[in-house]
Design a protein around this motif. Structure first.
Motif, short mmCIF file in Angstrom:
data_model
loop_
_atom_site.label_atom_id
_atom_site.label_comp_id
_atom_site.label_asym_id
_atom_site.label_seq_id
_atom_site.Cartn_x
_atom_site.Cartn_y
_atom_site.Cartn_z
N SER A 242 0.82 -1.21 0.00
CA SER A 242 0.00 0.00 0.00
C SER A 242 0.85 1.26 0.00
CB SER A 242 -0.93 0.01 1.22
OG SER A 242 -0.19 0.10 2.42
N THR A 287 -3.41 -3.07 -7.12
CA THR A 287 -4.10 -2.86 -5.83
C THR A 287 -4.90 -1.57 -5.91
OG1 THR A 287 -2.26 -1.57 -4.93
CG2 THR A 287 -2.20 -3.95 -4.60
N THR A 290 -4.07 3.92 -2.72
CA THR A 290 -4.10 4.26 -1.29
C THR A 290 -3.58 5.68 -1.07
OG1 THR A 290 -1.84 3.51 -0.82
CG2 THR A 290 -3.61 1.84 -0.74
#
Length: 655
Positions: A242, A287, A290
């Protein structure tokens, strides 16, 4: 162990603004540079770099130091790691003495994990280019993707063999410990035997902004439905997915130079864009985006252009990241590719000039993007259209800057053909709701402050005043210690009537010499232990060297002194940071009144200490004894304080 000669060469060669410029976008501010703090989340620059002094100061976190200290703080390097990093940057050959067994044993866990990861990168890359299996499978795949040899080298692409434990056996044979192979996720340890996590995959090393290998992404090339197409390293001491962006190491300079960052999803998107000549591109590696990843970009630029595939379903899933970008106070645009195309495929078949033109012509601000994306779904359905407008206003509410919010409200009103007043009202409700939620959370986290009354208020006063005076003494030694200034020697004499009066004589001294002699004469030792150590270190440096070089002194500054020393040295830069002169406020800088500063500080310290002596004498007076002598002493000391007061032009209420 790295030799002192190598360390000295690194210190002398490294330019603090160049080192930090690899990580933070710096803008010139007079003779200095400023930028956003890389250590805290901020929107106004509080990070200052002074090339002349060779140091940096982060006023938001209080951290500071030289170029070595920055690399250690930012990249969490040990001292030797930081030296090695800068030596590589400036092509300095590292001379080393052989490590002792104790030194080898003291190598920490993180460093061992970095070493294992670096070995793995080299192994996979070598296997790709040198082994028959690697060339037949891995290299063929990359060539089919259109990657050149230069691109494969630039991103250190590799291949992990099909054998279950090929890499693990090689690493163990080279002396790397199984515990670190396992902790980095490269090896999966089983009771019977350990085996490779990434067997039979092409490998993409994931690097930090400084180039350290943090982990890997591996793509399987077979049609095994049970195996994941892409496999990443697990979370570890050195890899937190992240907080990492793929390609940031290769892209950082281009991002800062062009003041824009293209954000894509996959490894090959980044690589193909680079090969097409567009280097300011990074990937979230599949992902969800973030805040930490966004802040990583924010250190280099305020502008992000998000590149999306032409797939509508994927677009809707990805737009959530836009609100996060807006929330960080960044400017965001969105560019989509034609149906069936992604950044990789489009860049592969498009020339550099055409690709640049496409990105420029098709990048939309987020309002236009959301409208074009969802308008087809809404069509003539008033409920869906209302939801779309509300969704756009929610995004606008995330923007911290009020002027930008108003401009986007106007744009939304124009595009969606709706009253601006209605949008403003809705926005106000959303902002108020967010404010209330923040306030509620702060209230839950609130702990009442305990008011602790000092048992002896005089002690608290003493600590405060002495701290300020002693800190100023260190400041003067650092800034002007080697300068020669004219000082007034005040000789206190008693006239024929027994009154104390002062006689002034002018004489030239080195500033450090004047301060040192004054404290010696009064038999004064600094009370603050840190200031006392810094004072002694500085005086020894002045006495042992012909001439004082601040740069040389800072090069070898003891780590325990670094924060306090840089805080003192960058005090004037805090004035520059706030641009007071641009607001017609002209602060008086220390260099304008060196002699006066030194003299006033010494006199003030004497005044303060004499005042303490008077208080001690007063406390010894009792009604049972003869107080003639103490009262005479008090009168004489009061005469001294009167002389100090007259010289300083201040009254006793100062203390």
């Amino acid at each position: 162990m790295i030799t002192k000669a190598t360390i000295d060469t690194v210190f002398e060669t490294a330019r603090v603004e160049e080192v930090i410029g690899d990580f933070v976008q710096l803008k010139r501010a007079g003779s200095n540079f400023k930028g956003l703090s890389p250590f805290s989340d901020e929107r106004s620059p509080s990070f200052m770099v002074s090339p002349a002094k060779g140091i940096w100061k982060d006023f938001s976190s209080g951290k500071g130091g030289n170029s070595i200290a920055f690399v250690m703080e930012h990249e969490h390097f040990t001292y030797p790691e930081a030296i090695r990093y800068l030596a590589r940057k400036y092509n300095i050959e590292i001379e080393e003495t052989e490590q002792t067994n104790e030194e080898k044993a003291n190598t920490d866990i993180r460093e061992s994990m970095y070493l294992v990861s670096e070995f793995a990168k080299d192994y996979f890359h070598r296997t790709l280019l040198k082994s028959e299996e690697g060339k037949a499978i891995g290299l063929s795949y990359f060539k089919e993707r259109g990657f050149t040899n230069e691109t494969i080298e630039k991103f250190s692409l590799g291949y992990s063999p099909e054998a279950w434990d090929a890499f693990t056996k090689e690493a163990l044979g080279k002396g790397y410990k199984l515990e670190f192979l396992e902790s980095t996720g490269l090896t999966i340890a089983r009771e019977d035997r350990p085996f490779d996590r990434f067997k039979s995959r092409v490998m993409f090393p994931i690097q930090s902004m400084s180039g350290r290998v943090l982990g890997f992404g591996g793509r399987i090339l077979t049609n095994d439905k049970k195996a994941a197409k892409y496999l990443n390293s697990p979370e570890s001491e050195i890899y937190h997915k992240s907080k990492v962006l793929y390609g940031i190491y290769q892209a950082k300079q281009s991002i800062a130079k062009l003041n824009n960052c293209f954000l894509v999803e996959g490894y090959t998107d980044v690589i193909q864009f680079n090969q097409s000549g567009i280097e300011n591109v990074v990937a979230s590696s599949g992902t969800a985006l973030t805040p930490d990843q966004i802040r990583l970009i924010n250190r280099l630029t305020k502008n992000i252009t998000v590149l999306f595939d032409g797939d509508a379903a994927g677009l809707r899933a990805s737009v959530r990241g836009i609100d996060l970008i807006l929330e960080e106070g960044m400017n965001v645009k969105v560019c989509t590719f034609p149906d069936g195309e992604d950044p990789d495929s489009f860049a592969k078949k498009t020339s550099h000039d055409d690709l640049v033109a496409y990105l420029e012509n098709n990048a939309k601000d987020f309002i236009q993007f959301k409208a074009s994306l969802l308008m087809n779904e809404a069509k003539n359905d008033p409920i869906k259209k209302a939801d779309l407008i509300r969704d756009m206003v929610v995004s606008i509410s995330k923007i911290p800057d009020r002027i930008q919010r108003e401009i986007y409200i106007q744009e939304c009103s124009r595009i969606m053909d709706i009253s601006e007043q209605v949008l403003v009202s809705t926005l106000a409700q959303l902002v108020q709701k967010d404010t209330l939620e923040v306030g509620k959370k702060q209230k839950q986290d609130y702990k009442p402050l305990e008011v602790v009354q000092s048992e002896n208020p005089a002690d608290a006063e003493k600590v405060d005043i002495l701290y300020r005076l002693e800190r100023k003494i260190i400041e003067m030694l650092l800034l002007y210690g080697d300068q020669t200034e004219e000082f007034e020697d005040v000789l206190l004499k008693s006239n024929g009537e027994g009154e104390i009066e002062h006689v002034v004589e002018k004489k030239e001294y080195k500033v450090f010499h004047r301060i040192y002699l004054s404290l010696q004469e009064d038999e004064v030792e600094l009370a603050n232990p840190l200031f006392r150590d810094i004072f002694n270190d500085l005086i020894n440096y002045f006495l042992q060297n012909d001439g004082f070089s601040l740069e040389q002194y800072l090069m070898h500054l003891q780590p325990e002194f670094a924060q306090e020393v840089t805080d003192i040295l960058m005090e004037d830069e805090r004035l520059v940071m706030h641009n007071w002169e641009g607001q017609n406020i002209f602060p008086k800088y220390k260099k304008d009144t060196i002699g006066q500063n030194v003299s006033e500080t010494i006199l003030t310290l004497r005044w303060y200490l004499v005042g303490k002596i008077i208080e001690e004498i007063k406390s010894s007076i009792t009604s049972e004894s003869d107080n003639t002598e103490p009262m005479t002493m008090i009168r004489d000391y009061l005469g001294l304080t009167f002389a100090f007061s007259k010289k300083l032009g201040r009254v006793m209420s100062r203390f």
